[in-house]
Design a protein around this motif. Structure first.
Motif, PDB file in Angstrom:
ATOM      1  N   VAL A  31       0.163  -6.890  -4.766  1.00  0.00           N
ATOM      2  CA  VAL A  31       0.922  -7.960  -5.053  1.00  0.00           C
ATOM      3  C   VAL A  31      -1.019  -8.665  -5.482  1.00  0.00           C
ATOM      4  O   VAL A  31      -0.716  -9.868  -6.507  1.00  0.00           O
ATOM      5  CB  VAL A  31       1.006  -8.478  -4.676  1.00  0.00           C
ATOM      6  N   ASN A  32      -1.848  -8.269  -4.853  1.00  0.00           N
ATOM      7  CA  ASN A  32      -3.128  -9.560  -4.723  1.00  0.00           C
ATOM      8  C   ASN A  32      -4.095  -9.285  -5.873  1.00  0.00           C
ATOM      9  O   ASN A  32      -5.110  -9.615  -6.379  1.00  0.00           O
ATOM     10  CB  ASN A  32      -3.601  -9.010  -3.610  1.00  0.00           C
ATOM     11  N   GLY A  33      -3.550  -7.442  -6.719  1.00  0.00           N
ATOM     12  CA  GLY A  33      -4.324  -7.384  -7.429  1.00  0.00           C
ATOM     13  C   GLY A  33      -5.794  -6.300  -6.894  1.00  0.00           C
ATOM     14  O   GLY A  33      -6.223  -5.879  -7.728  1.00  0.00           O
ATOM     15  N   ASP A  34      -5.411  -5.912  -5.767  1.00  0.00           N
ATOM     16  CA  ASP A  34      -6.512  -4.932  -4.843  1.00  0.00           C
ATOM     17  C   ASP A  34      -5.486  -3.602  -5.157  1.00  0.00           C
ATOM     18  O   ASP A  34      -4.490  -3.479  -5.457  1.00  0.00           O
ATOM     19  CB  ASP A  34      -6.726  -4.982  -3.688  1.00  0.00           C
ATOM     20  N   ILE A  35      -6.514  -2.170  -5.385  1.00  0.00           N
ATOM     21  CA  ILE A  35      -5.581  -1.096  -5.016  1.00  0.00           C
ATOM     22  C   ILE A  35      -5.156  -1.266  -3.689  1.00  0.00           C
ATOM     23  O   ILE A  35      -5.468  -1.293  -2.987  1.00  0.00           O
ATOM     24  CB  ILE A  35      -6.992  -0.117  -4.950  1.00  0.00           C
ATOM     25  N   PHE A  36      -3.573  -0.593  -3.978  1.00  0.00           N
ATOM     26  CA  PHE A  36      -3.045   0.041  -2.622  1.00  0.00           C
ATOM     27  C   PHE A  36      -4.084   0.686  -1.767  1.00  0.00           C
ATOM     28  O   PHE A  36      -4.285   1.773  -2.046  1.00  0.00           O
ATOM     29  CB  PHE A  36      -1.529   0.487  -3.165  1.00  0.00           C
ATOM     30  N   GLY A  37      -3.696   0.758   0.136  1.00  0.00           N
ATOM     31  CA  GLY A  37      -4.349   1.670   0.798  1.00  0.00           C
ATOM     32  C   GLY A  37      -3.988   2.478   0.675  1.00  0.00           C
ATOM     33  O   GLY A  37      -4.949   3.612   0.579  1.00  0.00           O
ATOM     34  N   GLY A  38      -3.696   3.044   0.388  1.00  0.00           N
ATOM     35  CA  GLY A  38      -2.111   3.819   0.487  1.00  0.00           C
ATOM     36  C   GLY A  38      -2.856   5.116  -0.789  1.00  0.00           C
ATOM     37  O   GLY A  38      -3.032   6.115  -0.618  1.00  0.00           O
ATOM     38  N   TRP A  39      -2.898   4.757  -2.469  1.00  0.00           N
ATOM     39  CA  TRP A  39      -3.109   5.595  -3.307  1.00  0.00           C
ATOM     40  C   TRP A  39      -4.463   5.575  -2.679  1.00  0.00           C
ATOM     41  O   TRP A  39      -4.706   6.684  -3.210  1.00  0.00           O
ATOM     42  CB  TRP A  39      -3.576   4.572  -4.338  1.00  0.00           C
ATOM     43  N   VAL A  40      -5.495   4.764  -2.133  1.00  0.00           N
ATOM     44  CA  VAL A  40      -7.535   5.312  -1.560  1.00  0.00           C
ATOM     45  C   VAL A  40      -7.501   6.365  -1.017  1.00  0.00           C
ATOM     46  O   VAL A  40      -7.699   7.140  -0.911  1.00  0.00           O
ATOM     47  CB  VAL A  40      -8.239   3.682  -1.091  1.00  0.00           C
TER      48      VAL A  40
END
Length: 136
Positions: A31-40
């Motif tokens: 929701v903050n516009g950053d990529i999900f840590g789980g995706w990384v």
């Protein structure tokens, strides 16, 4: 946290192998516009498996994420480069270090280290049991 554009650019590692390049998309955002840590983390697991797959010459499984450090946010449009280095080969297990660098869309040719991780993989047989890692 300061903006990544104010961080000094770093050089890409020469002692590691480039194993994956990927661009995160809007569907990968929180929701903050950053990529999900789980995706990384999923991408790091894929990148980390490249060198052990060569060594194992067969099935293997991720058995541990020994360390995972998010150093900077990843954003939509970043070109991520994943560099890996085999750190240890045991009888059945292999440990790999992965470093991830982002080339920001607005700063082409400049890289920021965004993630680093250490993962362990185990060579497995057809029944999912550990098997010896082939030695050359």
């Amino acid at each position: 946290m300061s903006s990544s554009s104010s961080l000094p650019a770093v050089e890409l590692p020469r002692d590691r192998e480039l194993v994956l390049k990927v661009i995160p998309m809007p569907a990968d955002c929180n929701v903050n516009g950053d990529i999900f840590g789980g995706w990384v983390m999923a991408q790091v697991d894929l990148a980390g498996s490249v060198l052990p797959a060569r060594q194992a010459r067969g099935r293997m499984a991720t058995v541990a994420v020994n360390e995972f450090i998010f150093k900077q946010p990843v954003r939509v449009g970043d070109l991520l480069s994943f560099y890996a280095q085999m750190k240890h080969v045991g009888r059945t297990s292999m440990t790999v270090e992965v470093e991830v660098y982002a080339e920001r869309i607005h700063a082409q040719g400049q890289y920021v280290k965004v993630t680093q991780a250490t993962l362990t993989y185990v060579a497995i047989d057809a029944h999912g049991k550990p098997r010896p890692v082939p030695r050359d």
